[in-house]
Enzyme design. Structure first.
Site, PDB file in Angstrom:
ATOM      1  N   ASP A 279      -4.723   3.539  -2.004  1.00  0.00           N
ATOM      2  CA  ASP A 279      -5.796   3.867  -1.068  1.00  0.00           C
ATOM      3  C   ASP A 279      -6.280   5.288  -1.293  1.00  0.00           C
ATOM      4  O   ASP A 279      -5.552   6.248  -1.028  1.00  0.00           O
ATOM      5  CB  ASP A 279      -5.286   3.717   0.368  1.00  0.00           C
ATOM      6  CG  ASP A 279      -5.089   2.261   0.736  1.00  0.00           C
ATOM      7  OD1 ASP A 279      -6.057   1.492   0.645  1.00  0.00           O
ATOM      8  OD2 ASP A 279      -3.951   1.883   1.105  1.00  0.00           O
TER       9      ASP A 279
ATOM     10  N   SER B 284       0.842  -1.197   0.000  1.00  0.00           N
ATOM     11  CA  SER B 284       0.000   0.000   0.000  1.00  0.00           C
ATOM     12  C   SER B 284       0.875   1.244   0.000  1.00  0.00           C
ATOM     13  O   SER B 284       1.606   1.512   0.956  1.00  0.00           O
ATOM     14  CB  SER B 284      -0.904   0.022   1.230  1.00  0.00           C
ATOM     15  OG  SER B 284      -1.466   1.311   1.346  1.00  0.00           O
TER      16      SER B 284
ATOM     17  N   ASP C 215      -6.809  -6.558   3.858  1.00  0.00           N
ATOM     18  CA  ASP C 215      -6.179  -5.235   3.939  1.00  0.00           C
ATOM     19  C   ASP C 215      -6.298  -4.687   5.354  1.00  0.00           C
ATOM     20  O   ASP C 215      -7.413  -4.466   5.847  1.00  0.00           O
ATOM     21  CB  ASP C 215      -6.899  -4.313   2.941  1.00  0.00           C
ATOM     22  CG  ASP C 215      -6.295  -2.923   2.852  1.00  0.00           C
ATOM     23  OD1 ASP C 215      -5.278  -2.666   3.511  1.00  0.00           O
ATOM     24  OD2 ASP C 215      -6.861  -2.106   2.102  1.00  0.00           O
TER      25      ASP C 215
ATOM     26  N   HIS D 209      -8.272   1.133  -4.262  1.00  0.00           N
ATOM     27  CA  HIS D 209      -9.223   0.882  -3.176  1.00  0.00           C
ATOM     28  C   HIS D 209      -9.888   2.215  -2.858  1.00  0.00           C
ATOM     29  O   HIS D 209      -9.281   3.069  -2.213  1.00  0.00           O
ATOM     30  CB  HIS D 209      -8.439   0.315  -1.979  1.00  0.00           C
ATOM     31  CG  HIS D 209      -9.251   0.127  -0.748  1.00  0.00           C
ATOM     32  ND1 HIS D 209      -8.662  -0.095   0.484  1.00  0.00           N
ATOM     33  CD2 HIS D 209     -10.592   0.118  -0.533  1.00  0.00           C
ATOM     34  CE1 HIS D 209      -9.612  -0.240   1.400  1.00  0.00           C
ATOM     35  NE2 HIS D 209     -10.782  -0.103   0.816  1.00  0.00           N
TER      36      HIS D 209
ATOM     37  N   MET E 108     -11.675  -5.978   4.778  1.00  0.00           N
ATOM     38  CA  MET E 108     -10.923  -5.054   5.640  1.00  0.00           C
ATOM     39  C   MET E 108     -10.657  -5.714   6.990  1.00  0.00           C
ATOM     40  O   MET E 108     -11.577  -6.200   7.648  1.00  0.00           O
ATOM     41  CB  MET E 108     -11.700  -3.757   5.859  1.00  0.00           C
ATOM     42  CG  MET E 108     -11.829  -2.866   4.634  1.00  0.00           C
ATOM     43  SD  MET E 108     -10.277  -2.464   3.805  1.00  0.00           S
ATOM     44  CE  MET E 108      -9.371  -1.644   5.108  1.00  0.00           C
TER      45      MET E 108
ATOM     46  N   MET F 162      -8.902   8.144  -0.240  1.00  0.00           N
ATOM     47  CA  MET F 162      -9.739   8.510   0.918  1.00  0.00           C
ATOM     48  C   MET F 162     -10.260   9.929   0.750  1.00  0.00           C
ATOM     49  O   MET F 162      -9.528  10.823   0.310  1.00  0.00           O
ATOM     50  CB  MET F 162      -8.904   8.443   2.193  1.00  0.00           C
ATOM     51  CG  MET F 162      -8.271   7.086   2.415  1.00  0.00           C
ATOM     52  SD  MET F 162      -7.271   7.102   3.907  1.00  0.00           S
ATOM     53  CE  MET F 162      -6.698   5.406   3.920  1.00  0.00           C
TER      54      MET F 162
ATOM     55  N   HIS G 105      -1.069  -1.280  -4.410  1.00  0.00           N
ATOM     56  CA  HIS G 105      -2.366  -0.967  -3.798  1.00  0.00           C
ATOM     57  C   HIS G 105      -2.466   0.542  -3.541  1.00  0.00           C
ATOM     58  O   HIS G 105      -1.589   1.134  -2.907  1.00  0.00           O
ATOM     59  CB  HIS G 105      -2.501  -1.744  -2.487  1.00  0.00           C
ATOM     60  CG  HIS G 105      -3.831  -1.619  -1.829  1.00  0.00           C
ATOM     61  ND1 HIS G 105      -4.946  -2.308  -2.247  1.00  0.00           N
ATOM     62  CD2 HIS G 105      -4.237  -0.878  -0.770  1.00  0.00           C
ATOM     63  CE1 HIS G 105      -5.971  -2.013  -1.469  1.00  0.00           C
ATOM     64  NE2 HIS G 105      -5.570  -1.136  -0.566  1.00  0.00           N
TER      65      HIS G 105
ATOM     66  N   MET H 226     -12.118   4.511  -0.982  1.00  0.00           N
ATOM     67  CA  MET H 226     -12.843   4.738   0.271  1.00  0.00           C
ATOM     68  C   MET H 226     -13.506   6.096   0.149  1.00  0.00           C
ATOM     69  O   MET H 226     -13.161   7.057   0.850  1.00  0.00           O
ATOM     70  CB  MET H 226     -11.861   4.678   1.456  1.00  0.00           C
ATOM     71  CG  MET H 226     -11.358   3.265   1.705  1.00  0.00           C
ATOM     72  SD  MET H 226      -9.836   3.211   2.668  1.00  0.00           S
ATOM     73  CE  MET H 226      -8.638   3.332   1.352  1.00  0.00           C
TER      74      MET H 226
END
Ligand code: DX5
Ligand code: ZN
Length: 233
Positions: free
Chosen positions: A42, A15, A180, A73, A144, A44, A40, A75
């Site tokens: 992330d 990540s 994750d 990913h 998660m 957000m 990966h 979010m």
């Protein structure tokens, strides 16, 4: 443990959230060279999760630094207005949260229509059954094992049982089971035995801050998981 279907390949996905953001390109190249299978990413929004990271423009800037799969990913809520931007930025997998909106099925259709692999992520409080009616639309389930929003949190052990539930649901389908949050060599074996084949790790990969450290860290997770899968290292 015997499996009645061909296991999905073992994947280690560092990540980038845990990398040094002042040199993202260099960090991407380093984990690529250190043995990462996927990168990966992330994303957000400060709304679906209580933190803000980066968006499609930053991902686009990282894209030329590796040929490895970009595993995004999201979010974020809503996600639908941004799916095309992430596809255009070079994401190969686009994973959305089951909890992020009322129309998960529509979001997954949209990701597939963009020609990308579609993933569903479920929070620690969300049961495996949340994916039951979208199994035909997904290439990946992301379980998660921390509450999303921050790297460096403690692993939540109930994720192990949930991964077994997910494996039972997807059995026989070409769907990756990814985990994750708080993933490190100490839990990778149990996660692999439960059915996870893709391992996201932030802190456990980027600790040490050098290419040599990344190689050692990735190998440690891979070896623990491979051992539990009964694979030669
Ligand atoms: C958390 C993110 C994770 C996180 C993992 O919201 O989805 O990918 O960066 O970091 P570690 O491995 O440090 O828990
Ligand atoms: Zn993640």
């Amino acid at each position: 443990m015997t499996q009645s279907f061909t296991p999905r390949p073992l994947v280690i996905a560092p990540s980038i959230l845990a990398s040094d953001f002042s040199k993202l390109g260099e960090e991407v190249r380093a984990v690529d060279q250190a043995g990462a299978d996927w990168i990966h990413l992330d994303v957000m929004d400060g709304h679906f999760v209580p933190n803000i990271s980066y968006g499609p423009d930053v991902i686009k800037a990282m894209r030329p630094h590796t040929k490895k799969i970009f595993d995004a990913h999201l979010m974020i809520s809503p996600c639908d207005p941004y799916l095309e931007a992430f596809a255009k930025a070079g994401c190969d997998h686009i994973t959305v949260h089951a909890e992020a909106g009322p129309h998960l099925h529509r979001s997954l259709q949209a990701i597939r229509a963009l020609g990308k692999k579609a993933g569903v992520s479920i929070n620690p409080a969300t049961p495996a059954s949340a994916i039951e009616y979208v199994l035909d639309l997904i290439d990946l389930v992301l379980v998660m094992s921390v509450n999303p929003g921050f790297g460096g949190q403690a692993f939540i052990r109930s994720a192990i049982g949930k991964i077994s539930d997910v494996r039972a649901m997807v059995a026989g389908r070409p769907i990756d089971i990814e985990v994750d949050g708080g993933v490190a060599p100490d839990v990778a074996g149990q996660l692999a035995a439960a059915g996870a084949n893709a391992f996201v790790a932030g802190s456990a990969v980027f600790k040490g801050g050098t290419l040599e450290a990344y190689k050692t860290n990735i190998a440690a997770i891979r070896n623990a998981a491979a051992d539990a899968r009964g694979e030669a290292i």
